[in-house]
Design a protein around this motif. Structure first.
Motif, short mmCIF file in Angstrom:
data_model
loop_
_atom_site.label_atom_id
_atom_site.label_comp_id
_atom_site.label_asym_id
_atom_site.label_seq_id
_atom_site.Cartn_x
_atom_site.Cartn_y
_atom_site.Cartn_z
N TYR A 33 123.95 21.18 93.18
CA TYR A 33 124.65 20.70 91.90
C TYR A 33 125.99 21.52 92.08
O TYR A 33 126.60 21.82 90.94
CB TYR A 33 123.70 21.54 90.77
CG TYR A 33 122.34 20.92 90.76
CD1 TYR A 33 122.19 19.46 90.61
CD2 TYR A 33 121.12 21.85 90.77
CE1 TYR A 33 120.78 19.01 90.53
CE2 TYR A 33 119.84 21.25 90.91
CZ TYR A 33 119.74 19.93 90.72
OH TYR A 33 118.48 19.47 90.91
N HIS A 35 129.95 22.03 93.07
CA HIS A 35 130.99 21.18 93.44
C HIS A 35 132.27 22.10 93.92
O HIS A 35 132.08 23.29 93.68
CB HIS A 35 131.66 20.81 92.07
CG HIS A 35 130.89 19.89 91.14
ND1 HIS A 35 131.09 18.49 91.13
CD2 HIS A 35 129.98 19.93 90.55
CE1 HIS A 35 130.21 17.96 90.65
NE2 HIS A 35 129.41 18.81 90.09
N SER A 36 132.61 21.62 95.22
CA SER A 36 133.57 22.38 95.96
C SER A 36 134.66 21.79 96.39
O SER A 36 134.96 20.53 96.60
CB SER A 36 132.59 23.05 97.16
OG SER A 36 132.18 22.01 98.08
N LYS A 37 135.85 22.39 96.53
CA LYS A 37 136.78 22.03 97.16
C LYS A 37 136.85 21.90 98.81
O LYS A 37 137.32 20.92 99.59
CB LYS A 37 138.18 22.80 97.02
CG LYS A 37 139.34 22.54 97.48
CD LYS A 37 139.97 21.19 96.82
CE LYS A 37 141.37 21.00 97.15
NZ LYS A 37 142.05 19.69 96.44
N LYS A 68 129.50 15.91 96.30
CA LYS A 68 130.14 16.85 95.30
C LYS A 68 131.34 17.49 95.90
O LYS A 68 132.02 18.33 95.14
CB LYS A 68 129.15 17.98 94.91
CG LYS A 68 128.06 17.39 94.43
CD LYS A 68 128.11 16.92 93.04
CE LYS A 68 126.96 16.14 92.68
NZ LYS A 68 125.57 16.90 92.41
N SER A 70 135.19 17.98 96.22
CA SER A 70 136.45 17.12 95.50
C SER A 70 137.10 16.36 96.22
O SER A 70 137.30 16.59 97.42
CB SER A 70 137.17 18.28 94.81
OG SER A 70 136.60 19.28 94.04
#
Length: 320
Positions: A33, A35-37, A68, A70
């Motif tokens: 769950y 979200h990461s760069k 997830k 980005s």
């Protein structure tokens, strides 16, 4: 972080920049769950099946985690891990590979990792110079390459990164020195998966001028059952192996699953000695067999560390 880091005096640090850096794992599935760069995946193995049930579900979870990232972000992966390469191959973001032996974006030359890590960093074919670390072992060299891959791709100053690597002394319970008694060292490591155990024992063997005495407490009946064969093969860099009862981690006992199963499968001819010993009896037993220059490893994620004080005490008494 999941463990405490000496330079943080804990497991978290508040900085002043715009980045959040977090260590996560697959154990309970919650990493899906996030979200990461940028994401770093160091390996994928058959682990935590008490949660996932099947390896197929483990791989699905990793694919979801990777999905997830980005748009415009990047993924750093261990290029030596064939399972990971397959999981990451369709990720719609930039991928950066690291590894020691192969054609990787981030790799190294002239490396050594016995009494400290030294290597020449190679980034996309360019030799960027020498790097050193007080850590030991191939696995820590791989971790350093992964961290440096992130930093270089993010545009950090190379000299600052090299200096940070030089001063990072690792996490607690990772080949952590408990005490020295003359030429004998007692060290503790959280390793509890066969690959982790094999890696730290091999690193200790390269590091030590004497024998490796490995003391292992299995963690979870489910893991012991699922990886029984792998556990029986991961200790062979030890000279002496001492096994003790399973730490349940609040799991119910699984009938006919336990340390005895590992003991029965081990090729005992490859050791000076292999023993099954109750945890409370280990300090006295080890004190009676330890020799000069030995490195004693307390291995496991349970409460095996509780015997460290008594172990030191008994060895001091025997050698007084």
């Amino acid at each position: 972080l999941g463990g405490e880091v000496k330079t943080f005096s804990g497991n978290a640090k508040v900085g002043s920049g715009p980045l959040i850096i977090a260590e996560v794992d697959e154990s309970d599935g919650h990493f899906r769950y996030l979200h990461s760069k940028c994401a770093v995946v160091t390996n994928i193995e058959r682990e935590h099946l008490e949660h996932y049930g099947t390896m197929e579900n483990v791989l699905k979870a990793y694919k979801e985690f990777i999905s997830k990232i980005s748009p415009g972000g990047f993924l750093v992966v261990n290029g030596e891990d064939s399972v990971l390469r397959d999981v990451a191959k369709d990720a719609p973001v930039k991928k950066i590979t690291f590894g020691l032996n192969g054609d990787f974006d981030v790799t190294c030359k002239n490396f050594g990792f016995e009494r400290g890590i030294n290597f020449e960093l190679v980034f996309r074919g360019r030799n960027l110079g020498k790097v050193s670390s007080p850590l030991i072992g191939r696995y820590n060299l791989m971790n350093i390459l992964a961290a440096m891959a992130v930093c270089m791709e993010a545009g950090f100053d190379l000299r600052a990164v090299v200096d940070a690597v030089k001063t990072f002394t690792g996490a607690k319970r990772r080949f952590e020195l408990v005490d020295r008694i003359g030429s004998i060292e007692i060290r503790e490591d959280y390793a509890h998966h066969p690959t982790e155990l094999s890696s730290v024992i091999k690193a200790a063997k390269d590091y030590s001028s004497g024998r490796i005495v490995s003391i292992f407490q299995p963690h979870r009946y489910s893991r012991t059952k699922d990886l029984m064969s792998e556990f029986s093969k991961c200790f062979y860099s030890s000279d002496v192996l001492i096994l003790t009862g399973v730490y349940s981690a609040n799991e119910d006992v699984i009938e006919k699953v336990g340390t005895a199963g590992i003991y029965d499968l081990i090729d005992k001819a490859r050791f000076e000695g292999v023993y099954m010993v109750e945890k409370e009896r280990i300090p006295e037993m080890v004190a009676g067999i330890v020799k000069d220059n030995d490195t004693i490893l307390l291995l496991g994620a349970g409460d095996i560390r509780e015997i460290s004080g008594e172990l030191v005490k008994k060895i001091r008494e025997k050698r007084a």
